[in-house]
Motif scaffolding. Structure first.
Motif, short mmCIF file in Angstrom:
data_model
loop_
_atom_site.label_atom_id
_atom_site.label_comp_id
_atom_site.label_asym_id
_atom_site.label_seq_id
_atom_site.Cartn_x
_atom_site.Cartn_y
_atom_site.Cartn_z
N GLY A 131 0.86 -1.20 0.00
CA GLY A 131 0.00 0.00 0.00
C GLY A 131 0.88 1.23 0.00
O GLY A 131 1.41 1.63 1.03
N ILE A 132 1.06 1.81 -1.19
CA ILE A 132 1.93 3.00 -1.32
C ILE A 132 1.03 4.24 -1.25
O ILE A 132 0.01 4.30 -1.94
CB ILE A 132 2.71 2.94 -2.66
N PRO A 133 1.34 5.19 -0.38
CA PRO A 133 0.40 6.27 -0.04
C PRO A 133 0.06 7.24 -1.18
O PRO A 133 -1.05 7.74 -1.25
CB PRO A 133 1.09 7.01 1.11
N ASP A 134 1.00 7.49 -2.09
CA ASP A 134 0.70 8.47 -3.16
C ASP A 134 1.64 8.23 -4.35
O ASP A 134 2.64 7.51 -4.26
CB ASP A 134 0.86 9.90 -2.63
N LEU A 135 1.32 8.88 -5.46
CA LEU A 135 2.07 8.63 -6.71
C LEU A 135 3.53 9.07 -6.61
O LEU A 135 4.43 8.42 -7.15
CB LEU A 135 1.38 9.33 -7.89
N ARG A 143 11.50 -0.24 -7.45
CA ARG A 143 11.32 -1.69 -7.25
C ARG A 143 11.21 -1.98 -5.75
O ARG A 143 12.18 -1.87 -5.02
CB ARG A 143 12.51 -2.44 -7.86
N VAL A 144 10.05 -2.34 -5.31
CA VAL A 144 9.75 -2.52 -3.88
C VAL A 144 10.15 -3.94 -3.43
O VAL A 144 9.85 -4.91 -4.13
CB VAL A 144 8.24 -2.27 -3.65
N ASN A 145 10.83 -4.04 -2.29
CA ASN A 145 11.18 -5.38 -1.81
C ASN A 145 10.13 -5.90 -0.84
O ASN A 145 9.20 -5.17 -0.46
CB ASN A 145 12.58 -5.41 -1.18
N GLU A 146 10.27 -7.15 -0.38
CA GLU A 146 9.20 -7.83 0.36
C GLU A 146 8.90 -7.18 1.72
O GLU A 146 7.87 -7.48 2.33
CB GLU A 146 9.58 -9.30 0.60
N ASP A 147 9.80 -6.32 2.19
CA ASP A 147 9.59 -5.79 3.55
C ASP A 147 9.18 -4.32 3.57
O ASP A 147 9.21 -3.68 4.62
CB ASP A 147 10.89 -6.00 4.36
N GLN A 148 8.76 -3.81 2.43
CA GLN A 148 8.37 -2.38 2.35
C GLN A 148 6.86 -2.20 2.14
O GLN A 148 6.20 -3.07 1.57
CB GLN A 148 9.10 -1.73 1.16
N PHE A 149 6.31 -1.10 2.59
CA PHE A 149 4.94 -0.65 2.30
C PHE A 149 3.88 -1.73 2.57
O PHE A 149 2.99 -1.96 1.77
CB PHE A 149 4.83 -0.19 0.83
N LEU A 150 4.00 -2.40 3.72
CA LEU A 150 3.07 -3.52 4.00
C LEU A 150 1.78 -2.99 4.63
O LEU A 150 1.38 -3.39 5.73
CB LEU A 150 3.77 -4.54 4.92
N GLY A 297 -7.30 4.39 -7.99
CA GLY A 297 -6.67 4.60 -6.69
C GLY A 297 -6.05 3.33 -6.15
O GLY A 297 -4.97 3.35 -5.53
N ILE A 298 -6.71 2.20 -6.41
CA ILE A 298 -6.15 0.90 -5.96
C ILE A 298 -4.85 0.63 -6.72
O ILE A 298 -3.81 0.33 -6.12
CB ILE A 298 -7.17 -0.23 -6.19
N VAL A 299 -4.89 0.80 -8.04
CA VAL A 299 -3.69 0.51 -8.85
C VAL A 299 -2.54 1.46 -8.45
O VAL A 299 -1.38 1.06 -8.37
CB VAL A 299 -4.02 0.64 -10.35
N ASP A 300 -2.88 2.72 -8.14
CA ASP A 300 -1.84 3.68 -7.74
C ASP A 300 -1.19 3.29 -6.41
O ASP A 300 -0.07 3.70 -6.11
CB ASP A 300 -2.42 5.10 -7.62
N SER A 301 -1.90 2.48 -5.61
CA SER A 301 -1.32 2.09 -4.30
C SER A 301 -0.39 0.88 -4.44
O SER A 301 0.28 0.48 -3.48
CB SER A 301 -2.45 1.76 -3.30
N TRP A 302 -0.39 0.29 -5.61
CA TRP A 302 0.48 -0.89 -5.85
C TRP A 302 1.80 -0.44 -6.45
O TRP A 302 1.86 0.59 -7.14
CB TRP A 302 -0.23 -1.88 -6.79
#
Ligand code: AKB
Length: 342
Positions: A131-135, A143-150, A297-302
């Motif tokens: 879940g990334i808060p904003d664009l 490139r997000v790793n497994e331990d970020q933005f959970l 908004g969902i896609v932007d959070s990925w």
């Protein structure tokens, strides 16, 4: 009387189930396929399974019957309500996605007690757990790793993240205060899948569905109004690579694994780039962009992309298809054939 040793696949009639049953049946092996889905399997899929059951993973009576007749040695728990569908029925999604997974974990640990061997439990998680808060943050994160933005922004993502933790608990800590430790137990392994694109099935209920929907519509000369912006960017993968990854992770030696949950990636085109490739493959394709701000908004959070270095290092993950070969070697020829026959 010995029960029949099987590999159990739930959600067998779904997109991933189709591909997995084909690959497992071709691969052969000592375990028969037991396919479970709330819908009847197609005759072609049924022909590839030794046993099929129609029912829900929430049906305790059905699961009890399953245990009385079959000896599960591996489980692919694919049954789930995906991200968009889950937003329309969040509480039902929780029951299916979490309650169903809990039932299957319990069944697997009971099975391991019966036959005394560890039961491999393969669990498809998803990029929706991020879940990334904003664009701006999404852009910076790369490139997000497994331990970020959970911090998932959907019920589906929350369900899948919790089920990852459930799997780790059942694998490593289940009944930790009991006098006798679990002799065998389960070996839970999970992959966070990107958007998957299949030539042979059409998606249902996902938010990454815009990619396969666009391509399948173009192949049928149908207009397609894409519900995300042209610049929307998330990771995608050809379905065969997703199936290969599941099987490769299942086959990996336990000592090689440094994680229970892995990212895998292949390519991360924008929706506009997908449209461009689709128009080239299907000249005259009628593709427009009419963003649904809520689904956008969902896609932007990925994440725009994922770091899959752990999977590449631990169990040799490497996609066979990049964006170009996914279109030119996998999607276009097979989709053309699918609709030519129709
Ligand atoms: C969805 O869009 O919900 C799924 C996923 C990315 O897990 N395809």
């Amino acid at each position: 009387m010995r029960r029949k040793p099987v590999v159990l696949i739930t959600g067998a009639s779904g997109e991933m189930g189709h591909g997995l049953i084909e690959r497992l049946s071709e691969r052969g092996g000592s375990l028969d396929i037991l396919a479970l889905d709330i819908r009847e399997l197609s005759p072609e899929l049924k022909a590839r399974c030794a046993h099929t059951l129609v029912g829900a993973t929430l049906d305790q009576f059905l699961l009890g019957r399953l245990v009385s007749e079959f000896e599960s040695h591996a489980v692919f728990h694919l049954a789930a309500l995906l991200s968009t569908r889950s937003e329309f029925t969040p509480e039902t999604a929780h029951q299916v996605n979490v309650g169903g997974t809990l039932n299957l974990l319990k069944l697997a640990v009971e099975q391991s007690r019966w036959h005394g061997q560890r039961v491999k439990f393969m669990f498809p998680s998803t990029i929706a757990i991020y879940g990334i808060p904003d664009l701006a943050t999404k852009q910076r994160a790369g490139r997000v790793n497994e331990d970020q933005f959970l911090t998932p922004a959907t019920m589906y993502g929350a369900n899948k993240l919790y089920c990852e933790h459930l799997g780790r608990y059942y694998s490593r800590h289940y009944r930790q205060l009991a006098v006798e430790k679990e002799r065998a137990g389960i070996d839970f392994r999970s992959i966070r899948f990107p958007g998957l694109i299949s030539a042979f099935t059409v998606p249902s209920g996902g938010t990454s569905d815009y990619a396969p929907e666009m391509i399948h519509a173009a192949a049928q000369d149908q207009p397609y109004a894409c519900f995300v912006r042209e610049d929307a960017r998330i990771p995608f993968m050809a379905m065969p690579d997703g199936i290969d990854a599941l099987l490769r992770l299942m086959d990996a030696a336990p000592e090689a694994l440094t994680r229970v949950v892995y990212n895998i990636g292949a390519f991360n085109p924008s929706a506009g780039e997908i449209a461009e490739l689709t128009r080239k493959a299907f000249p005259g394709a009628m593709i427009s962009f009419q963003p649904d701000l809520k689904r956008q908004g969902i896609v932007d959070s990925w994440p725009a992309d994922v770091d899959d270095s752990a999977a590449r290092r631990d169990w040799g993950w490497k996609p066979a298809h990049d964006l170009g070969t996914t279109f030119h070697e996998y999607l276009v020829p097979n989709i053309r054939q699918r609709y030519a026959r129709a």
